[in-house]
Design a protein around this motif. Sequence first.
Motif, mmCIF file in Angstrom:
data_model
loop_
_atom_site.group_PDB
_atom_site.id
_atom_site.type_symbol
_atom_site.label_atom_id
_atom_site.label_comp_id
_atom_site.label_asym_id
_atom_site.label_seq_id
_atom_site.Cartn_x
_atom_site.Cartn_y
_atom_site.Cartn_z
ATOM 1 N N ILE A 78 -45.868 23.685 -39.157
ATOM 2 C CA ILE A 78 -44.856 24.727 -39.233
ATOM 3 C C ILE A 78 -43.600 24.270 -38.488
ATOM 4 O O ILE A 78 -43.659 23.390 -37.633
ATOM 5 N N LYS A 79 -42.487 24.883 -38.859
ATOM 6 C CA LYS A 79 -41.220 24.607 -38.180
ATOM 7 C C LYS A 79 -40.560 25.922 -37.820
ATOM 8 O O LYS A 79 -40.582 26.870 -38.610
ATOM 9 N N MET A 80 -39.951 25.982 -36.643
ATOM 10 C CA MET A 80 -39.290 27.185 -36.167
ATOM 11 C C MET A 80 -37.911 26.829 -35.617
ATOM 12 O O MET A 80 -37.651 25.693 -35.240
ATOM 13 N N ASN A 81 -37.034 27.813 -35.586
ATOM 14 C CA ASN A 81 -35.739 27.622 -34.945
ATOM 15 C C ASN A 81 -35.893 27.695 -33.432
ATOM 16 O O ASN A 81 -36.680 28.490 -32.911
ATOM 17 N N ASP A 133 -40.791 26.129 -49.023
ATOM 18 C CA ASP A 133 -40.730 27.551 -48.698
ATOM 19 C C ASP A 133 -41.121 28.361 -49.926
ATOM 20 O O ASP A 133 -40.427 29.298 -50.336
ATOM 21 N N LEU A 134 -42.256 27.973 -50.535
ATOM 22 C CA LEU A 134 -42.666 28.534 -51.826
ATOM 23 C C LEU A 134 -43.956 29.338 -51.769
ATOM 24 O O LEU A 134 -44.445 29.779 -52.810
ATOM 25 N N CYS A 156 -36.421 20.601 -47.791
ATOM 26 C CA CYS A 156 -36.538 21.174 -49.138
ATOM 27 C C CYS A 156 -36.924 22.654 -49.099
ATOM 28 O O CYS A 156 -38.000 23.043 -49.557
ATOM 29 N N PRO A 157 -36.028 23.533 -48.598
ATOM 30 C CA PRO A 157 -36.331 24.967 -48.607
ATOM 31 C C PRO A 157 -35.821 25.622 -49.892
ATOM 32 O O PRO A 157 -35.163 26.666 -49.854
ATOM 33 N N LEU A 158 -36.116 25.022 -51.054
ATOM 34 C CA LEU A 158 -35.461 25.389 -52.305
ATOM 35 C C LEU A 158 -36.479 25.738 -53.382
ATOM 36 O O LEU A 158 -37.604 26.147 -53.085
ATOM 37 N N SER A 159 -36.090 25.600 -54.642
ATOM 38 C CA SER A 159 -36.914 26.041 -55.761
ATOM 39 C C SER A 159 -38.003 25.017 -56.078
ATOM 40 O O SER A 159 -38.001 23.896 -55.549
ATOM 41 N N PRO A 160 -38.911 25.365 -56.999
ATOM 42 C CA PRO A 160 -39.951 24.397 -57.380
ATOM 43 C C PRO A 160 -39.398 23.167 -58.091
ATOM 44 O O PRO A 160 -40.072 22.136 -58.132
ATOM 45 N N VAL A 174 -47.563 19.561 -46.375
ATOM 46 C CA VAL A 174 -46.319 20.333 -46.435
ATOM 47 C C VAL A 174 -46.190 21.195 -45.186
ATOM 48 O O VAL A 174 -47.183 21.632 -44.616
ATOM 49 N N HIS A 175 -44.942 21.401 -44.755
ATOM 50 C CA HIS A 175 -44.749 22.295 -43.618
ATOM 51 C C HIS A 175 -43.995 23.541 -44.052
ATOM 52 O O HIS A 175 -43.230 23.544 -45.006
ATOM 53 N N GLN A 176 -44.245 24.620 -43.319
ATOM 54 C CA GLN A 176 -43.752 25.958 -43.637
ATOM 55 C C GLN A 176 -42.874 26.457 -42.494
ATOM 56 O O GLN A 176 -43.245 26.346 -41.326
ATOM 57 N N TRP A 177 -41.711 26.998 -42.837
ATOM 58 C CA TRP A 177 -40.811 27.552 -41.829
ATOM 59 C C TRP A 177 -41.261 28.948 -41.419
ATOM 60 O O TRP A 177 -41.742 29.724 -42.249
#
Length: 383
Positions: free
Chosen positions: A144-147, A313-314, A287-291, A117-120
């Motif tokens: 990780i991912k960044m803007n 993003d959990l 998928c920056p959303l809920s579980p 999984v990757h994290q913003w």
Amino acid sequence: MRITDYELFAVPPRWLFLKLETSNGLVGWGEPTIQGRLETVQTAVDELVSAYLLGEDPLEVERHWRTMYQGGYYRGGPILMSALAGIDHALWDIKGKHYGAPVHELLGGQVRDRVLVHQWIGGEDREAIAKEAISRRNQGYKAIKMNATAEFRALEPPGTVERVRKRVATVRDAVGDDLYLGVDFHGRVSKPMVRRLVETLESYGLMFIDQPVLPEHSGFLSTLTEQTSVPIATGERFYSRYDFKPLLVEGAVTVIQPDVTHVGGITELRKIATMAEAFDVAVIPHCPLSPIAFAATLQVVLCSHNGVMQEQDLSFHDPAESVGLQYLDDPETFEFDDGYVSCPTEPGLGIEVDESYVREQSRADVKWYNPVWRHEDGGIAEW
């Protein structure tokens, strides 16, 4: 068994949950979210469930999907496909519980035991972003991912481009070469500037550049892909296999990022992933959303050979600090270790939603709209 009732819950921070009920007591959960348009998609869910599903057998998932999609003369797009997605999640959840199997088993079975999984990471100050990247690495994340940038004009001077380079360089220097690093352009950059930015960032070993241009300019992606060694990704604002088809045929991208809440759910995400596999294109779902959305995505990635990782993003590293994981009976449902989430074994989506907590949170006034950015001359900028 028949579908007998449903409820919708708008909950913080900006999500919409669907509870689908059946005559034998089985319940399915889905997430028909479209960020910033909850009331609009809620109406679409009401229309689809009332017109097509009540009184029907929930196990006929493909039949219902085709009916809700193809039964309308006007079809596709963000609202209808997001509404259909949440319904589809809930139907698969019911079907898995009926057969006592996780959804990925019903889709053919897993091809991997765990999913990366990757994290913003966010912010504008490059030193602060670098510190956050180090923190995420220390928490166990391997990707990780960044803007890339905030608002970006159609033409920018060299100094603006250099600031983008320094942001990325600072993060790469901070975390080293063993961490996956993605850069999201978010559709903020114009075609004239994209080529210059991509060329500037090419030496930093990026896992992908995401949304280098807006979806309406996707015809440019094949040209861009031919001119760079950086993997080019897009897809979070695409809504069906038919949107992705020209990108695959033209060799326009090397990574696609469909969102299980916007492409019609598990049913369509699975087909998109299979179609992309024939073109040797990797799938890294947005998928920056809920579980609920995460669990639905995970079921597809587990059984898709080209599903190399997925977004989240959990805060899996610390469930106690996670806003999203509190919506589960057990916030530690997802086993996170060494940057991976393990294969769930419980039936359906593999989660148990804390309904009492959902009802409590749904009392909040959930009104979220994305910011409207403007350039210094007052013209609107892409967010």
